[in-house]
Design a protein around this motif. Structure first.
Motif, PDB file in Angstrom:
ATOM      1  N   ASP A 221       0.859  -1.181   0.000  1.00 40.82           N
ATOM      2  CA  ASP A 221       0.000   0.000   0.000  1.00 40.82           C
ATOM      3  C   ASP A 221       0.895   1.230   0.000  1.00 40.82           C
ATOM      4  OD1 ASP A 221      -2.672  -1.168   0.179  1.00 40.82           O
ATOM      5  OD2 ASP A 221      -2.031  -1.877   2.147  1.00 40.82           O
ATOM      6  N   ILE A 222       0.831   1.978  -1.077  1.00 43.43           N
ATOM      7  CA  ILE A 222       1.585   3.219  -1.161  1.00 43.43           C
ATOM      8  C   ILE A 222       0.635   4.331  -1.584  1.00 43.43           C
ATOM      9  CG2 ILE A 222       3.726   2.037  -1.796  1.00 43.43           C
ATOM     10  CD1 ILE A 222       3.247   3.115  -4.634  1.00 43.43           C
ATOM     11  N   THR A 223       1.094   5.535  -1.438  1.00 48.21           N
ATOM     12  CA  THR A 223       0.342   6.704  -1.895  1.00 48.21           C
ATOM     13  C   THR A 223       1.291   7.603  -2.680  1.00 48.21           C
ATOM     14  OG1 THR A 223       0.786   7.832   0.199  1.00 48.21           O
ATOM     15  CG2 THR A 223      -1.294   6.644   0.024  1.00 48.21           C
ATOM     16  N   GLY A 224       0.763   8.704  -3.180  1.00 48.29           N
ATOM     17  CA  GLY A 224       1.586   9.629  -3.925  1.00 48.29           C
ATOM     18  C   GLY A 224       1.404  11.052  -3.437  1.00 48.29           C
ATOM     19  N   SER A 225       2.447  11.839  -3.554  1.00 49.68           N
ATOM     20  CA  SER A 225       2.372  13.282  -3.317  1.00 49.68           C
ATOM     21  C   SER A 225       2.575  13.961  -4.669  1.00 49.68           C
ATOM     22  CB  SER A 225       3.439  13.733  -2.322  1.00 49.68           C
ATOM     23  OG  SER A 225       3.225  13.141  -1.057  1.00 49.68           O
ATOM     24  N   LEU A 226       1.696  14.908  -5.006  1.00 48.06           N
ATOM     25  CA  LEU A 226       1.659  15.457  -6.361  1.00 48.06           C
ATOM     26  C   LEU A 226       1.761  16.973  -6.318  1.00 48.06           C
ATOM     27  CD1 LEU A 226      -0.666  14.152  -9.164  1.00 48.06           C
ATOM     28  CD2 LEU A 226      -0.334  16.600  -8.868  1.00 48.06           C
ATOM     29  N   TYR A 255       6.766  18.711  -2.796  1.00 44.60           N
ATOM     30  CA  TYR A 255       7.290  18.593  -1.438  1.00 44.60           C
ATOM     31  C   TYR A 255       6.365  19.270  -0.425  1.00 44.60           C
ATOM     32  CZ  TYR A 255      11.695  16.340  -2.516  1.00 44.60           C
ATOM     33  OH  TYR A 255      12.638  15.424  -2.885  1.00 44.60           O
ATOM     34  N   HIS A 256       5.717  20.334  -0.852  1.00 48.31           N
ATOM     35  CA  HIS A 256       4.742  20.977   0.028  1.00 48.31           C
ATOM     36  C   HIS A 256       3.600  20.016   0.330  1.00 48.31           C
ATOM     37  CE1 HIS A 256       2.449  24.291   1.802  1.00 48.31           C
ATOM     38  NE2 HIS A 256       1.409  23.823   1.151  1.00 48.31           N
ATOM     39  N   ALA A 257       3.103  19.322  -0.685  1.00 47.60           N
ATOM     40  CA  ALA A 257       2.036  18.348  -0.477  1.00 47.60           C
ATOM     41  C   ALA A 257       2.500  17.212   0.434  1.00 47.60           C
ATOM     42  CB  ALA A 257       1.572  17.792  -1.819  1.00 47.60           C
ATOM     43  N   LYS A 258       3.737  16.783   0.261  1.00 41.41           N
ATOM     44  CA  LYS A 258       4.262  15.698   1.096  1.00 41.41           C
ATOM     45  C   LYS A 258       4.354  16.130   2.556  1.00 41.41           C
ATOM     46  CE  LYS A 258       7.346  13.095  -0.766  1.00 41.41           C
ATOM     47  NZ  LYS A 258       6.690  11.758  -0.741  1.00 41.41           N
TER      48      LYS A 258
END
Length: 566
Positions: A221-226, A255-258
């Motif tokens: 299970d992974i997610t993404g930062s966009l 990186y802000h989203a992360k």
């Protein structure tokens, strides 16, 4: 939607300067045929008359030239076919080499260099037609964790699955690239009035990536930062943004989203660049501060709630920066985790704490929190044992605390590590119990010595019936499993009195005093030993809630950072 996108260069006719035939060979053959026709028209009638006995035959020189033309035609045509086949093969090889130079071999997407050129072409055409180009940067969250646990082959398989999901939803005419280990970039042309379509596409991409993936015999299970940037948005640039500038803007937004919690997207805003600059400075200061000894251990008292006796201390981290002053762990812990410096930071703090604890009375214990990153290190037990030997600190006085979330990452590896530590005499405590999803089977199968109830329940035990019921339930579980209970986050006498109803419980928190450095523990140690066996209450301190440190979660969400513990 099923989309055809620009990912590779497959057409060999696109190669500049490509020739599909050998012009020289073809010219020689053509000339020989013309000459053959000319000489044949001359000697043909003479040959016919000679056969009829009406002529001595054609001129010998012309006949030899005619035969030579035939030989040239046969040789030239053969050579022409060979050269043409060689040229076609060379052209294919050049096309294959170009594909390798311009694409990512794992996913078939463009690479960083070719993506930049393709995106620049898209931007130029969009400006001419009054349209816009949006550039997306996607970074996979937790990819390194999956890669480390399952190996690089599994990581490659995961990347191919992510690439396939991205390809499924990206619109026709877009360009997709893999520009880093787990980073993807997408350039999309759109009408400026329809920017909402880009938001919806970003949401769809994140949902696609968040779906469970199969990796070998396990699931991941992974997610993404966009991050998003566009040619029509204000970037405070004197010149119109090109592909390289948009990549940088989108990278900042990603990186802000992360940092906002991951599994989300953000459009680039100018102030984000300033924030990223500050973060970069913090990263550099943290890297320099660890070997310089700027990170120091503070200590929070752990008390026996029934007797008021001091049992030991929990080590907490503080950063005494010469430039920034005393920095909150809520700021530096997530950054240290992200840049891979948390293990070095934690080991430096533990080394200093062991030296400090050597001077305490022998009945006092030292508790330290261990990062999930350290639990993934197969040599961590040996490293901790080395620290104990170097400091000559008794293993039975040391207690390590691991968070409940660690149990879901690799139970087998955690069990092996904890067993190794227990064999050395080190005690193991399950920290923040109640915030994760540990099963009773896991608690029974893992060699824990203590269980700590998370502060989010303790703080409301005197005002919230649900919280009180949860605390009582956890206490009953601990009693059934013969695991002593420690309550953290005790803020006032009302909470203390409620906890005393649960039976033998240890506690720590603001009520017993804010954390102090080792040089200021003398008063506490004297008072603690004087209260041994008595029931005298401990005087409360001021109203400010102390900072706690090194809760070494791999996620950067605010929920998981609430305690800031080390």
């Amino acid at each position: 939607m099923n989309a055809k996108v620009t990912t590779t260069t497959d057409n060999i006719d696109d190669i500049p300067g490509r020739r599909t035939v050998d012009v020289v060979a073809f010219g020689i053959v053509t000339s020989a045929i013309l000459l053959f026709t000319a000489t044949g028209s001359v000697i043909g009638p003479d040959v016919v008359r000679a056969l009829m006995g009406q002529s001595p035959g054609p001129d010998q020189f012309i006949l030899n030239a005619f035969l030579l033309n035939i030989a040239i035609i046969i040789f030239g045509w053969s050579r022409y076919r060979e050269l043409n086949a060689e040229l076609v093969e060379r052209t294919r090889e050049e096309a294959a080499a170009r594909r390798l130079a311009e694409t990512d071999p794992l996913t078939g997407f463009l690479n960083r260099r070719s993506f930049g050129m393709r995106a620049d072409v898209m931007i130029a055409k969009a400006r001419e037609s009054g349209r816009a180009v949006a550039l997306m940067m996607i970074d996979l969250d937790n990819f390194k964790q999956v890669n480390d646990f399952n190996g690089h082959a599994a990581g490659d398989q995961l990347l191919r699955q992510c690439a396939a999901r991205i390809r499924e939803v990206v619109p026709i005419g877009s360009a997709i690239a893999r520009i880093g280990g787990d980073e993807f970039a997408i350039a999309i042309e759109y009408a400026p009035a329809q920017s909402g379509h880009i938001d919806r596409l970003a949401e769809i991409l994140l949902k696609q990536l968040a779906r469970t993936m199969r990796v070998g015999d396990t699931t991941a299970d992974i997610t993404g930062s966009l991050g998003l940037a566009s040619t029509t948005r204000n970037h405070r640039a004197a010149e119109p943004a090109d592909a390289q500038a948009l990549l940088e803007y989108a990278d900042v937004a990603m990186y802000h989203a992360k940092h906002q919690g991951r599994n989300s997207f953000s459009w680039f805003e100018p102030q984000m660049a300033e924030e990223l600059h500050l973060r970069t400075e913090l990263e550099d200061k943290i890297r320099r501060g660890i070997p310089a000894g700027e990170f120091v251990p503070y200590y929070e008292r752990q008390m026996d709630l029934g007797s008021g006796r001091l049992c030991g201390f929990e080590m907490l981290a503080r950063w005494q920066s010469p430039d920034l002053g005393l920095v909150s762990p809520d700021i530096f812990i997530p950054i240290a985790e992200d840049i891979g410096a948390i293990a070095e930071l934690s080991e430096a703090l533990i080394r200093q704490a062991l030296q400090d604890a050597k001077g305490w009375p022998r009945e006092l214990t030292l508790s330290v929190n261990i990062s999930p990153l350290q639990l993934r290190d197969p040599w961590f037990a040996q490293k901790l044992l080395k620290l104990l030997v170097e400091s000559s600190f008794p293993a039975e006085r040391l207690e390590i605390e691991i968070t409940e979330s660690c149990l879901h990452q690799n139970v087998g590896q955690v069990r092996s590590l904890l067993t190794s530590l227990k064999n050395q005499g080190i005690k193991v405590s399950l920290d923040d119990f109640g915030t994760g999803f540990s099963s009773l089977a896991q608690l029974r199968s893992l060699p824990f010595d203590h269980m700590k109830i998370d502060r989010s329940f303790i703080e409301r035990i005197d005002t919230d019936r649900d919280a009180a019921a949860i605390v009582r339930g956890i206490a009953m579980v601990g009693e059934g499993l013969h695991l002593p209970i420690t309550a953290e986050g005790i803020a006032n006498v009302h909470v203390l009195n409620e906890l005393r109803k649960l039976g033998p419980v240890k506690g720590q928190g603001h009520y017993f005093g804010a954390p102090r450095p080792a040089s200021e523990l003398g008063e506490w140690i004297s008072a603690g030993t004087a209260l041994r066996g008595e029931s005298a209450p401990v005087s409360p301190v001021g109203p400010d809630r102390p900072l706690r440190t090194l809760d070494l979660e791999t996620t950067t969400s605010n929920e998981n950072r609430r305690s800031g513990r080390a």
